[in-house]
Every structure is written in C-alpha cells, then in structure tokens.
Design a protein around this motif. Structure first.
Motif, PDB file in Angstrom:
ATOM      1  N   LEU A   1       8.105  13.372  18.335  1.00  0.00           N
ATOM      2  CA  LEU A   1       7.486  12.073  18.619  1.00  0.00           C
ATOM      3  C   LEU A   1       8.327  11.252  19.587  1.00  0.00           C
ATOM      4  N   ARG A   2       7.671  10.256  20.220  1.00  0.00           N
ATOM      5  CA  ARG A   2       8.399   9.232  20.958  1.00  0.00           C
ATOM      6  C   ARG A   2       8.950   8.212  19.965  1.00  0.00           C
ATOM      7  N   TYR A   3      10.154   7.768  20.204  1.00  0.00           N
ATOM      8  CA  TYR A   3      10.804   6.787  19.332  1.00  0.00           C
ATOM      9  C   TYR A   3      10.445   5.393  19.829  1.00  0.00           C
ATOM     10  N   GLU A   4       9.342   4.871  19.333  1.00  0.00           N
ATOM     11  CA  GLU A   4       8.868   3.550  19.746  1.00  0.00           C
ATOM     12  C   GLU A   4       7.829   3.062  18.741  1.00  0.00           C
ATOM     13  N   GLY A   5       7.656   1.757  18.653  1.00  0.00           N
ATOM     14  CA  GLY A   5       6.626   1.203  17.794  1.00  0.00           C
ATOM     15  C   GLY A   5       6.760   1.640  16.349  1.00  0.00           C
ATOM     16  N   VAL A   6       5.688   2.150  15.780  1.00  0.00           N
ATOM     17  CA  VAL A   6       5.677   2.549  14.377  1.00  0.00           C
ATOM     18  C   VAL A   6       6.706   3.631  14.103  1.00  0.00           C
TER      19      VAL A   6
ATOM     20  N   GLY B   1       0.820  -1.199   0.000  1.00  0.00           N
ATOM     21  CA  GLY B   1       0.000   0.000   0.000  1.00  0.00           C
ATOM     22  C   GLY B   1       0.850   1.244   0.000  1.00  0.00           C
ATOM     23  N   PRO B   2       0.346   2.329   0.549  1.00  0.00           N
ATOM     24  CA  PRO B   2       1.065   3.603   0.521  1.00  0.00           C
ATOM     25  C   PRO B   2       2.274   3.590   1.462  1.00  0.00           C
ATOM     26  N   THR B   3       3.064   4.647   1.395  1.00  0.00           N
ATOM     27  CA  THR B   3       4.247   4.781   2.245  1.00  0.00           C
ATOM     28  C   THR B   3       3.898   4.619   3.719  1.00  0.00           C
ATOM     29  N   LEU B   4       2.794   5.212   4.142  1.00  0.00           N
ATOM     30  CA  LEU B   4       2.265   5.036   5.497  1.00  0.00           C
ATOM     31  C   LEU B   4       0.765   4.759   5.385  1.00  0.00           C
ATOM     32  N   CYS B   5       0.348   3.605   5.844  1.00  0.00           N
ATOM     33  CA  CYS B   5      -1.074   3.265   5.771  1.00  0.00           C
ATOM     34  C   CYS B   5      -1.843   4.084   6.810  1.00  0.00           C
ATOM     35  N   PRO B   6      -3.164   4.171   6.685  1.00  0.00           N
ATOM     36  CA  PRO B   6      -3.945   4.969   7.643  1.00  0.00           C
ATOM     37  C   PRO B   6      -3.737   4.546   9.094  1.00  0.00           C
ATOM     38  N   ALA B   7      -3.674   3.239   9.355  1.00  0.00           N
ATOM     39  CA  ALA B   7      -3.507   2.772  10.734  1.00  0.00           C
ATOM     40  C   ALA B   7      -2.166   3.213  11.303  1.00  0.00           C
ATOM     41  N   CYS B   8      -1.100   3.097  10.512  1.00  0.00           N
ATOM     42  CA  CYS B   8       0.221   3.507  10.995  1.00  0.00           C
ATOM     43  C   CYS B   8       0.328   5.021  11.106  1.00  0.00           C
ATOM     44  N   SER B   9      -0.340   5.734  10.214  1.00  0.00           N
ATOM     45  CA  SER B   9      -0.367   7.196  10.324  1.00  0.00           C
ATOM     46  C   SER B   9      -1.028   7.619  11.626  1.00  0.00           C
ATOM     47  N   ASP B  10      -2.122   6.927  12.003  1.00  0.00           N
ATOM     48  CA  ASP B  10      -2.809   7.241  13.252  1.00  0.00           C
ATOM     49  C   ASP B  10      -1.925   6.919  14.448  1.00  0.00           C
ATOM     50  N   GLU B  11      -1.222   5.770  14.392  1.00  0.00           N
ATOM     51  CA  GLU B  11      -0.340   5.410  15.512  1.00  0.00           C
ATOM     52  C   GLU B  11       0.816   6.391  15.620  1.00  0.00           C
TER      53      GLU B  11
ATOM     54  N   ALA C   1       0.739   9.556  14.815  1.00  0.00           N
ATOM     55  CA  ALA C   1       0.193  10.774  15.434  1.00  0.00           C
ATOM     56  C   ALA C   1       0.013  10.584  16.937  1.00  0.00           C
ATOM     57  N   GLY C   2      -0.343   9.355  17.347  1.00  0.00           N
ATOM     58  CA  GLY C   2      -0.551   9.077  18.763  1.00  0.00           C
ATOM     59  C   GLY C   2       0.723   9.033  19.573  1.00  0.00           C
ATOM     60  N   SER C   3       1.885   9.020  18.899  1.00  0.00           N
ATOM     61  CA  SER C   3       3.155   8.981  19.629  1.00  0.00           C
ATOM     62  C   SER C   3       3.730  10.381  19.844  1.00  0.00           C
ATOM     63  N   ALA C   4       2.941  11.410  19.594  1.00  0.00           N
ATOM     64  CA  ALA C   4       3.408  12.783  19.810  1.00  0.00           C
ATOM     65  C   ALA C   4       3.747  12.995  21.280  1.00  0.00           C
ATOM     66  N   LEU C   5       4.797  13.749  21.544  1.00  0.00           N
ATOM     67  CA  LEU C   5       5.182  14.059  22.911  1.00  0.00           C
ATOM     68  C   LEU C   5       4.067  14.823  23.621  1.00  0.00           C
ATOM     69  N   ASP C   6       3.938  14.581  24.907  1.00  0.00           N
ATOM     70  CA  ASP C   6       2.895  15.250  25.674  1.00  0.00           C
ATOM     71  C   ASP C   6       3.169  16.740  25.833  1.00  0.00           C
ATOM     72  N   GLU C   7       4.465  17.121  25.830  1.00  0.00           N
ATOM     73  CA  GLU C   7       4.837  18.515  25.987  1.00  0.00           C
ATOM     74  C   GLU C   7       5.562  18.996  24.740  1.00  0.00           C
ATOM     75  N   THR C   8       5.399  20.261  24.424  1.00  0.00           N
ATOM     76  CA  THR C   8       6.107  20.830  23.281  1.00  0.00           C
ATOM     77  C   THR C   8       7.320  21.645  23.715  1.00  0.00           C
ATOM     78  N   GLY C   9       7.564  21.727  25.013  1.00  0.00           N
ATOM     79  CA  GLY C   9       8.716  22.474  25.504  1.00  0.00           C
ATOM     80  C   GLY C   9       9.996  21.675  25.380  1.00  0.00           C
TER      81      GLY C   9
ATOM     82  N   LEU D   1       7.918  16.528  10.531  1.00  0.00           N
ATOM     83  CA  LEU D   1       8.034  16.351  11.979  1.00  0.00           C
ATOM     84  C   LEU D   1       9.229  17.130  12.517  1.00  0.00           C
ATOM     85  N   LEU D   2      10.345  17.044  11.812  1.00  0.00           N
ATOM     86  CA  LEU D   2      11.549  17.753  12.241  1.00  0.00           C
ATOM     87  C   LEU D   2      11.363  19.262  12.130  1.00  0.00           C
ATOM     88  N   ALA D   3      10.692  19.708  11.079  1.00  0.00           N
ATOM     89  CA  ALA D   3      10.456  21.150  10.908  1.00  0.00           C
ATOM     90  C   ALA D   3       9.640  21.713  12.065  1.00  0.00           C
TER      91      ALA D   3
END
Length: 245
Positions: free
Chosen positions: A67-72, A29-39, A41-49, A95-97
């Motif tokens: 993001l957290r470096y884990e899983g997907v 399928g695509p470079t990132l499937c919908p399920a992995c794209s959602d996961e 997004a869910g690994s975003a850090l809780d704080e932006t500081g 993400l880096l930007a």
C-alpha cells in the motif's frame, strides 16, 4: 454457567480492554469500518513489482510493498505502532504477507525455510510500546505463510541512533550507518532471508539491515514492507520505481 451467559460475560470484559472504534477514522464500531476498508484497498500500489526510493540508494536490490503510506493507511499503521492497536495485527500481517510472498518468488530458496528478519526496534521504543511491532507482524506472517518461512529476530542495534522521523534522506543514512548487527552470525550464515519493515521511506533502515545480514554471511536478502511513502509534492506518481537492471 451457560454458553450464552459466558459469551455475554466475555463480551463485556472485552469491551473494557479492546478498542471499539475504527483505527482509520476514530468512529465507534469495528477495527476498520467499511469506508476505511474501502479507502485502504484504494491505496494499493499500482505495480506489484519491486520498488525503490528516489534517489535509489547504493546497491538497492528492490523491495516489495503493498500500500501507499498516506491517509487511512498511515493512520492505521500509526495506531498499530504507537497506540497499541494490536487488533490490527491480522489485517496488517495479511498486507505484509502479500509483499513477502512476492519476495519469495523473486528469491526462491532451495531446501529449508526462508528467514523472515524484522528490522530491530530502538530499545527505548520497545520500553515505551511494550513489544516490537514489526516482530509481532513477522510472527503472524509466518503463521499465514506456513513452513516456507521462519521468524528470525536476529538483528539488533549495535549503538544508539537518533529518531529517524525528523531527518532527511542523507541524515537518515548517516544516522544508521553501521548501527545494526546480527546477534548470532551462525544463525543466518548461508541462509536466504527476507528483511521486513513496516514502511519504506528513504530506504536507510532496510539498507542498513541488509548490510548487517550480508556482513554476517547470509544468503540472498529480499526486502518487504506493508507500505511505501508517496511523494509529498504535487505529482501523483510515487517516488518509487523499478531499479535499473
């Protein structure tokens, strides 16, 4: 040759050279499937500081990550770095930007653009991969952020080092101590910089890069990464915190 025919020919050619599976789960399928794209997004850090590894390295100024470096997210980054998945350049660069943008707010520059400095790659890794993944991301980030930043691959390895992957925190710091230098100190002298890496683990790589830039006479040095490594023990909180004022 008509437009439709040309499109079909190009599509067939791309099928031969571009990956057609999800970098997160490996399914066709695509470079990132919908399920992995959602996961992802869910690994975003809780704080932006700004964050810091624990224990906090000496003179740590704080680092921005996304993001957290884990899983997907970990599988995606490994696919980009080690499997040649350059079709991931744009999503990872975005993400880096985001992290770089927050560093620019923390370290506002007056006048010219801020230098975006990728951490240097080991020469053997460059030969194996054929390019420098972090530099690839930095160039894309510069395109996304525009004239406020300027890619500056000025850091290089001053000596050979061991592979960091199998080393503990202190061994990582010892391995990298004095290992980097700026090729042309005049190119960074007095210039504000944001030092960029893909993943923050112990902080040893970023700390050494920052030391080398400051030794060359740079201005302020911010730090930004795509991802930060979470704690591997049971507590769910990241082993990163804001540095003490």
């Amino acid at each position: 040759m008509g437009t439709a025919t040309m499109t079909a020919v190009l599509g067939a050619a791309l099928d031969l050279v571009l990956p057609r599976d999800c970098a997160g789960c490996g399914r066709p399928g695509p470079t990132l499937c919908p399920a992995c794209s959602d996961e992802l997004a869910g690994s975003a850090l809780d704080e932006t500081g700004p964050v810091a590894p624990v224990p906090v390295p000496a003179e740590w100024p704080g680092c921005s990550g996304t993001l957290r470096y884990e899983g997907v997210s970990a599988r995606v980054m490994k696919s980009f770095k080690d499997d040649g998945r350059r079709d991931l350049t744009d999503p990872l660069a975005r993400l880096l930007a985001d992290a770089v943008g927050r560093e620019l707010m923390r370290h506002p520059a007056g006048g010219g653009p801020v230098l975006l400095v990728p951490v240097p790659s080991d020469p053997s890794a460059v030969r194996r991969r054929g390019d420098r993944p972090t530099l690839v991301l930095v160039r894309r980030v510069a395109h996304l952020l525009g004239p406020a930043v300027e890619p500056a691959p000025v850091l290089t390895m001053a000596r050979r080092t061991a592979d960091q992957a199998g080393l503990g925190r202190q061994a990582r710091q010892d391995n990298l101590k004095g290992a980097m230098r700026v090729r042309t100190p005049e190119s960074v002298r007095g210039r504000p910089c944001v030092l960029v890496d893909d993943v923050l683990t112990s902080g040893a790589t970023l700390g050494e890069g920052r030391r080398a830039l400051r030794a060359a006479g740079s201005g302020s040095v911010g730090m930004a990464v795509c991802m930060v490594t979470p704690r591997r023990s049971p507590p769910p909180a990241l082993p990163f915190r804001r540095p003490a004022d």
